[in-house]
Design an enzyme around this catalytic site. Structure first.
Site, PDB file in Angstrom:
ATOM      1  N   GLU A 326       0.824  -1.228   0.000  1.00 15.20           N
ATOM      2  CA  GLU A 326       0.000   0.000   0.000  1.00 15.20           C
ATOM      3  C   GLU A 326       0.847   1.263   0.000  1.00 15.20           C
ATOM      4  O   GLU A 326       0.488   2.278   0.610  1.00 15.20           O
ATOM      5  CB  GLU A 326      -0.953   0.005   1.205  1.00 15.20           C
ATOM      6  CG  GLU A 326      -1.892  -1.188   1.217  1.00 15.20           C
ATOM      7  CD  GLU A 326      -2.765  -1.268   2.462  1.00 15.20           C
ATOM      8  OE1 GLU A 326      -2.769  -0.321   3.264  1.00 15.20           O
ATOM      9  OE2 GLU A 326      -3.446  -2.297   2.620  1.00 15.20           O
ATOM     10  N   GLU A 418      -5.635  -7.768  -0.105  1.00 11.51           N
ATOM     11  CA  GLU A 418      -6.313  -7.549   1.181  1.00 11.51           C
ATOM     12  C   GLU A 418      -7.697  -7.030   0.878  1.00 11.51           C
ATOM     13  O   GLU A 418      -7.885  -6.235  -0.039  1.00 11.51           O
ATOM     14  CB  GLU A 418      -5.630  -6.455   2.025  1.00 11.51           C
ATOM     15  CG  GLU A 418      -4.508  -6.885   2.900  1.00 11.51           C
ATOM     16  CD  GLU A 418      -3.982  -5.701   3.733  1.00 11.51           C
ATOM     17  OE1 GLU A 418      -4.797  -4.895   4.237  1.00 11.51           O
ATOM     18  OE2 GLU A 418      -2.755  -5.586   3.865  1.00 11.51           O
TER      19      GLU A 418
END
Ligand code: CA
Length: 491
Positions: A326, A418
């Protein structure tokens, strides 16, 4: 109510664009245009006309708080996929806002340019009839000129024909077998996955098993507690052992690493040392040679994780390895100094683990989440996106899927590395969003609390979880082949 303007070769009413450059390109297809200034505006949203380049009589602005919404009533005459283009201008820098169709959140659209430009959400499935399409405040700070609705192009099925060849030419046979299996199934099946910090018999796996009667095919783990600045404070972990156990039980493991920064750089509570707010580390200074000590400290941390990965390699365990995740979001320190420093660190990590430590059991899952942060095809086996769309949002996230597919060409495998909610697999098939796998995050995303092993339906309702785990296109642990004997593909 939105005013409908048709252009195209079929039934044409009128074309009212102030920018004529757009016209020629779009004459070959049917576009529905809805001016924002004619749409239903709520909250602080109001009409303006100061910024040049709009179409119609102006645009709307004032997206500054929850409830600031502009709603279009879109009518289509055929069932099908449509691209929603919100022509917007940013009031300064990158901005994201929500798109909600018929009350269901479809995700966000973004804009960075300060003149009116396209901001497209791809492949929204609409049935014939009228639909409420809302542009809703998330970050705000935009001018919204109009919505253009265009039939989507067909997905080119070649995006599912991905290579099984790993970037590390010395990859172990088990890593090659796993990648071959994933590539063979990609486009037709989706593997189930779940983070569970205490492994297969931990809380999250247990509640999923109790709810669905099946175990996920993929166990997600985190090297967080092996970070030296946490271990020094007494953190311990059995994640490596849980990975070996699950592999020996026939499963697949993926690891992320919430890399707690070296102790020297911690500014708050030590356990927040992976967040930007928890450190004063300057990655750019480290990577450009201004902080030589910092460079060595990072190498020391990498050594600690390499030690764990070597244990896995010695046990024959291939790892879907997702470091520095991320990054473009900017909330972790490895993403706080921009794309260039991040890419240098990613490549340093690749080089250290591959060439210094001889780790050949890794399948490199890049999760930078922005094309500008892509380190290069030679460092990436699989592309991952992380999506937390809210509660009970089961859409396939096809727009994000297709954006990730287009980070590079030929396309790499794309996975949902995720997630909060589990998507509806039927919608993924319908939309062509054939994520290689999903991997739901742990704790509240499936379980009620730390101590009680009870399913929490706050994000994914029990019925949808069961539907997903029972779906013919979804692969669970019991359906995996013997991955130590799976044929290795040579392409
Ligand atoms: Ca307008």
């Amino acid at each position: 109510m939105g005013r409908v303007v048709w252009c195209g070769i079929a039934g044409i009413l009128a074309m009212m664009l102030s920018s004529s450059a757009v016209l020629a390109e779009e004459l070959t297809e049917t576009v529905l245009i809805y001016e924002a200034e004619d749409a239903l505006c709520e909250g602080n949203v109001h009409t303006d006309s100061q910024l040049e380049g709009y179409s119609g009589n102006g645009y709307v602005t004032g997206f500054s708080a929850e409830g600031d919404v502009c709603t279009f009533y879109v009518s289509v005459d055929a069932d099908g996929f449509y691209d929603l283009n919100f022509v917007t201008a940013s009031m300064g820098g990158y901005k994201e806002n929500y798109v909600i169709v018929d009350g269901e959140s479809l995700g966000t659209v973004s804009v960075e340019e300060e003149s009116f430009t396209d901001s497209i959400l791809q492949r929204d499935y609409l049935t014939a009839g009228t639909h409420e399409v809302s542009y809703s405040e998330y970050w705000g700070w935009v001018y919204l000129d109009r919505l253009e609705v265009t039939p989507s192009e067909e997905i080119d099925s070649s995006i599912y024909q991905v290579s099984a060849t790993l970037v590390n030419e010395n990859a172990t046979d088990n890593a090659k077998r796993l990648m071959s299996y994933l590539a063979d199934n990609y486009g037709s099946s989706i593997l189930s996955g779940q983070y569970s910090e205490d492994g297969q018999y931990g809380k999250e796996f247990t509640v999923v098993y109790r709810e669905t009667g099946k175990y996920p095919a993929i166990l997600g783990l985190d090297f967080i507690e092996y970070s030296p600045s946490r271990a020094e404070n007494g953190s311990t972990s059995n994640a490596t052992q849980y990975a070996i156990q699950f592999w020996e039980n026939g499963g697949i493991v993926t690891f992320c690493w919430h890399w707690n920064a070296p102790a020297k750089y911690l500014t708050g509570e030590w356990y927040n040392g992976f967040y930007v707010e928890g450190t004063n580390i300057d990655l750019a200074a480290i990577m450009n040679g201004e902080d030589e000590e910092g460079y060595q400290l990072l190498l020391d941390d990498i050594a600690a994780i390499a030690e764990q990965l070597l244990i896995l390699q010695d046990a024959g365990v291939p790892v879907l390895w997702r470091p520095l995740h991320e990054a473009s979001g900017g909330w972790f320190w490895w993403g706080a100094s921009g794309a260039e420093a991040y890419k240098q660190l990613y490549i340093l990590l690749y080089d250290q683990l591959t060439n210094v430590y001889g780790l050949n059991n890794l399948i490199w899952l890049w999760n930078g989440q922005d094309a500008n942060w892509y380190p290069g095809d030679e460092y990436v086996d699989i592309i991952g996106e992380d999506i937390y769309p809210g509660e009970h949002v089961y859409t396939s996230q096809v727009d994000t899927y297709l954006r990730a597919v287009n980070y590079t060409s030929p396309a790499k495998m794309v996975v949902l590395s995720e997630n909060g909610c589990v998507f509806d697999p039927d919608l993924a098939v319908r939309d062509g969003a054939m994520w290689g796998f999903w991997c739901t995050w742990g704790s509240e995303f499936v379980a009620k609390s730390m101590s009680i092993y009870a399913y929490n339906d706050q994000y994914t309702e029990s019925e949808m979880l069961i539907k997903a785990y029972e779906s013919d296109v979804v692969i669970t642990l019991d359906e995996l082949p013997d991955l130590t004997a799976y044929p290795i593909r040579d392409n």
